[in-house]
Design a protein around this motif. Structure first.
Motif, PDB file in Angstrom:
ATOM      1  N   ALA A   1       0.669  -1.252  -0.193  1.00 36.31           N
ATOM      2  CA  ALA A   1       0.050   0.116  -0.198  1.00 36.31           C
ATOM      3  C   ALA A   1       0.850   1.381   0.018  1.00 36.31           C
ATOM      4  CB  ALA A   1      -0.994   0.036   1.146  1.00 36.31           C
ATOM      5  N   LYS A   2       1.465   1.531  -1.160  1.00 28.06           N
ATOM      6  CA  LYS A   2       2.313   2.620  -1.286  1.00 28.06           C
ATOM      7  C   LYS A   2       1.796   4.128  -1.035  1.00 28.06           C
ATOM      8  CE  LYS A   2       2.204   2.001  -6.290  1.00 28.06           C
ATOM      9  NZ  LYS A   2       3.013   1.413  -7.382  1.00 28.06           N
ATOM     10  N   ASN A   3       0.616   4.207  -1.189  1.00 28.28           N
ATOM     11  CA  ASN A   3       0.054   5.434  -0.681  1.00 28.28           C
ATOM     12  C   ASN A   3      -0.347   5.784   0.847  1.00 28.28           C
ATOM     13  OD1 ASN A   3      -0.142   5.970  -3.574  1.00 28.28           O
ATOM     14  ND2 ASN A   3      -2.024   4.994  -3.926  1.00 28.28           N
ATOM     15  N   ILE A   4      -0.610   4.596   1.321  1.00 33.76           N
ATOM     16  CA  ILE A   4      -1.047   4.876   2.890  1.00 33.76           C
ATOM     17  C   ILE A   4       0.183   5.080   3.755  1.00 33.76           C
ATOM     18  CG2 ILE A   4      -2.532   3.778   4.662  1.00 33.76           C
ATOM     19  CD1 ILE A   4      -4.165   2.596   2.526  1.00 33.76           C
ATOM     20  N   ALA A   5       1.062   4.063   3.402  1.00 28.81           N
ATOM     21  CA  ALA A   5       2.345   4.042   4.566  1.00 28.81           C
ATOM     22  C   ALA A   5       3.182   5.018   4.512  1.00 28.81           C
ATOM     23  CB  ALA A   5       3.169   2.697   3.892  1.00 28.81           C
ATOM     24  N   PRO A   6       3.512   5.903   3.531  1.00 25.80           N
ATOM     25  CA  PRO A   6       4.117   7.153   3.552  1.00 25.80           C
ATOM     26  C   PRO A   6       3.250   8.145   4.478  1.00 25.80           C
ATOM     27  CG  PRO A   6       4.025   6.705   1.467  1.00 25.80           C
ATOM     28  CD  PRO A   6       3.139   5.885   2.114  1.00 25.80           C
ATOM     29  N   ILE A   7       2.109   8.232   4.569  1.00 29.24           N
ATOM     30  CA  ILE A   7       1.456   9.036   5.203  1.00 29.24           C
ATOM     31  C   ILE A   7       1.650   8.867   6.732  1.00 29.24           C
ATOM     32  CG2 ILE A   7      -0.979  10.041   5.670  1.00 29.24           C
ATOM     33  CD1 ILE A   7      -1.312   9.747   2.687  1.00 29.24           C
ATOM     34  N   ILE A   8       1.280   7.496   7.075  1.00 29.57           N
ATOM     35  CA  ILE A   8       1.329   7.039   8.374  1.00 29.57           C
ATOM     36  C   ILE A   8       2.787   7.130   8.984  1.00 29.57           C
ATOM     37  CG2 ILE A   8       1.080   4.867   9.780  1.00 29.57           C
ATOM     38  CD1 ILE A   8      -1.101   4.023   7.934  1.00 29.57           C
ATOM     39  N   GLY A   9       3.686   6.924   8.083  1.00 28.39           N
ATOM     40  CA  GLY A   9       5.001   7.049   8.582  1.00 28.39           C
ATOM     41  C   GLY A   9       5.280   8.621   9.070  1.00 28.39           C
ATOM     42  N   PHE A  10       5.074   9.534   8.376  1.00 25.43           N
ATOM     43  CA  PHE A  10       4.930  10.896   8.632  1.00 25.43           C
ATOM     44  C   PHE A  10       4.321  11.173   9.732  1.00 25.43           C
ATOM     45  CE2 PHE A  10       3.688  15.251   8.846  1.00 25.43           C
ATOM     46  CZ  PHE A  10       4.712  15.976   8.279  1.00 25.43           C
ATOM     47  N   VAL A  11       3.219  10.652  10.166  1.00 21.35           N
ATOM     48  CA  VAL A  11       2.548  11.277  11.504  1.00 21.35           C
ATOM     49  C   VAL A  11       3.156  10.322  12.587  1.00 21.35           C
ATOM     50  CG1 VAL A  11       0.383  10.784  12.763  1.00 21.35           C
ATOM     51  CG2 VAL A  11       0.218  11.612  10.492  1.00 21.35           C
ATOM     52  N   GLU A  12       3.521   9.059  12.342  1.00 20.43           N
ATOM     53  CA  GLU A  12       4.353   8.477  13.152  1.00 20.43           C
ATOM     54  C   GLU A  12       5.620   9.028  13.798  1.00 20.43           C
ATOM     55  OE1 GLU A  12       6.999   4.279  13.402  1.00 20.43           O
ATOM     56  OE2 GLU A  12       5.919   4.650  11.662  1.00 20.43           O
ATOM     57  N   VAL A  13       6.677   9.276  12.925  1.00 19.09           N
ATOM     58  CA  VAL A  13       7.703   9.823  13.226  1.00 19.09           C
ATOM     59  C   VAL A  13       7.547  11.298  13.503  1.00 19.09           C
ATOM     60  CG1 VAL A  13       9.994  11.063  12.208  1.00 19.09           C
ATOM     61  CG2 VAL A  13       9.086   8.630  11.549  1.00 19.09           C
ATOM     62  N   PHE A  14       6.494  12.145  13.456  1.00 18.68           N
ATOM     63  CA  PHE A  14       6.266  13.384  13.949  1.00 18.68           C
ATOM     64  C   PHE A  14       5.894  13.326  15.485  1.00 18.68           C
ATOM     65  CE2 PHE A  14       3.639  17.094  15.165  1.00 18.68           C
ATOM     66  CZ  PHE A  14       4.245  17.972  15.191  1.00 18.68           C
ATOM     67  N   ILE A  15       4.994  12.202  15.799  1.00 17.86           N
ATOM     68  CA  ILE A  15       4.780  12.075  17.137  1.00 17.86           C
ATOM     69  C   ILE A  15       5.839  11.671  17.977  1.00 17.86           C
ATOM     70  CG2 ILE A  15       3.344  10.475  18.819  1.00 17.86           C
ATOM     71  CD1 ILE A  15       1.286  10.776  16.562  1.00 17.86           C
ATOM     72  N   TRP A  16       6.847  10.845  17.330  1.00 12.16           N
ATOM     73  CA  TRP A  16       7.968  10.148  17.979  1.00 12.16           C
ATOM     74  C   TRP A  16       8.951  11.322  18.580  1.00 12.16           C
ATOM     75  CZ3 TRP A  16      12.968   9.940  16.869  1.00 12.16           C
ATOM     76  CH2 TRP A  16      14.184   9.199  17.482  1.00 12.16           C
ATOM     77  N   ILE A  17       9.434  12.409  17.341  1.00 12.71           N
ATOM     78  CA  ILE A  17      10.115  13.356  17.725  1.00 12.71           C
ATOM     79  C   ILE A  17       9.455  14.196  19.037  1.00 12.71           C
ATOM     80  CG2 ILE A  17      10.990  15.597  16.732  1.00 12.71           C
ATOM     81  CD1 ILE A  17      12.495  13.601  15.419  1.00 12.71           C
ATOM     82  N   VAL A  18       8.282  14.540  18.750  1.00  9.71           N
ATOM     83  CA  VAL A  18       7.564  15.472  19.760  1.00  9.71           C
ATOM     84  C   VAL A  18       7.852  14.797  21.299  1.00  9.71           C
ATOM     85  CG1 VAL A  18       5.448  16.270  20.766  1.00  9.71           C
ATOM     86  CG2 VAL A  18       5.964  16.391  18.349  1.00  9.71           C
ATOM     87  N   ILE A  19       7.520  13.331  21.391  1.00  8.33           N
ATOM     88  CA  ILE A  19       7.643  12.755  22.600  1.00  8.33           C
ATOM     89  C   ILE A  19       9.219  12.711  22.922  1.00  8.33           C
ATOM     90  CG2 ILE A  19       7.508  10.519  23.771  1.00  8.33           C
ATOM     91  CD1 ILE A  19       4.880  12.086  23.280  1.00  8.33           C
ATOM     92  N   ILE A  20      10.086  12.178  21.997  1.00  6.41           N
ATOM     93  CA  ILE A  20      11.607  12.104  22.436  1.00  6.41           C
ATOM     94  C   ILE A  20      12.129  13.512  22.891  1.00  6.41           C
ATOM     95  CG2 ILE A  20      13.881  11.872  21.349  1.00  6.41           C
ATOM     96  CD1 ILE A  20      12.910   9.438  22.492  1.00  6.41           C
TER      97      ILE A  20
END
Length: 187
Positions: free
Chosen positions: A38-57
């Motif tokens: 699912a090459k259209n969904i995975a990058p969007i989820i990855g963006f949000v995932e990393v953004f949240i991780w950066i904020v938490i870290i």
């Protein structure tokens, strides 16, 4: 961004815990979507995932100086894995190949499957004790419970294996219902 944590420092472990749950849940779903192509969904989820991780870290590096925050981080990670698996099972994204082995008449099973719009192909084989009919059908993961129920109703001693399929093309597949099909005139 999190200045209120200077006034309410006791909120930090909760923010870390719930942020990690969301982050890791998204990571679990992203990996599943990547494996399914699912090459259209995975990058969007990855963006949000990393953004949240950066904020938490960043909050951990700036403010967290106690064991409770560290335990919140670890507990959020573990809980996020669990929640991600629950959500993935709930959405049941993907395609499955079900290979069915029965000593009963496989033609009857193929007809039953065709009646509910499951395309099926049958071949004959020799098992370790008897002749068997081998039926293969490709279904959406959401349909697997329905298929399993049909199979056990057909033959209580039926044996089947299920494999993940990345793509499918052509064949007999049921039409997908869309949310708009309820309101279309004549449907």
């Amino acid at each position: 961004m999190f200045e209120f944590l200077d006034v309410y420092p006791w909120l930090l472990p909760f923010i870390i815990f719930f942020g990690r749950i969301i982050d890791v849940t998204l990571g679990t779903l992203r990996i599943i979507f990547v494996s399914k192509g699912a090459k259209n969904i995975a990058p969007i989820i990855g963006f949000v995932e990393v953004f949240i991780w950066i904020v938490i870290i960043s909050q951990i590096l700036v403010r967290a100086n106690d064991i409770v925050s560290y335990l919140s981080y670890a507990a959020g990670y573990a809980t996020g894995n669990y929640v991600g698996i629950l959500i993935e099972n709930r959405i049941a994204y993907g395609i499955l190949l079900c290979r069915i082995y029965t000593q009963k008449n496989g033609k009857e099973l193929v007809q039953m499957l065709n009646q509910v719009n499951f395309g099926a192909t049958m071949t004959h084989g020799t098992g370790s004790t008897n002749e068997v009919d081998i039926i293969e059908t490709v279904v959406d993961r959401k349909e697997m419970k329905t298929l399993a129920l049909m199979l056990t109703q057909f033959d209580s001693n039926i044996f089947y294996v299920v494999e993940d399929v990345r793509t499918k093309k052509n064949g007999i597949f049921p039409k997908r219902k869309t949310i708009l099909s309820r309101w279309r005139v004549g449907k």
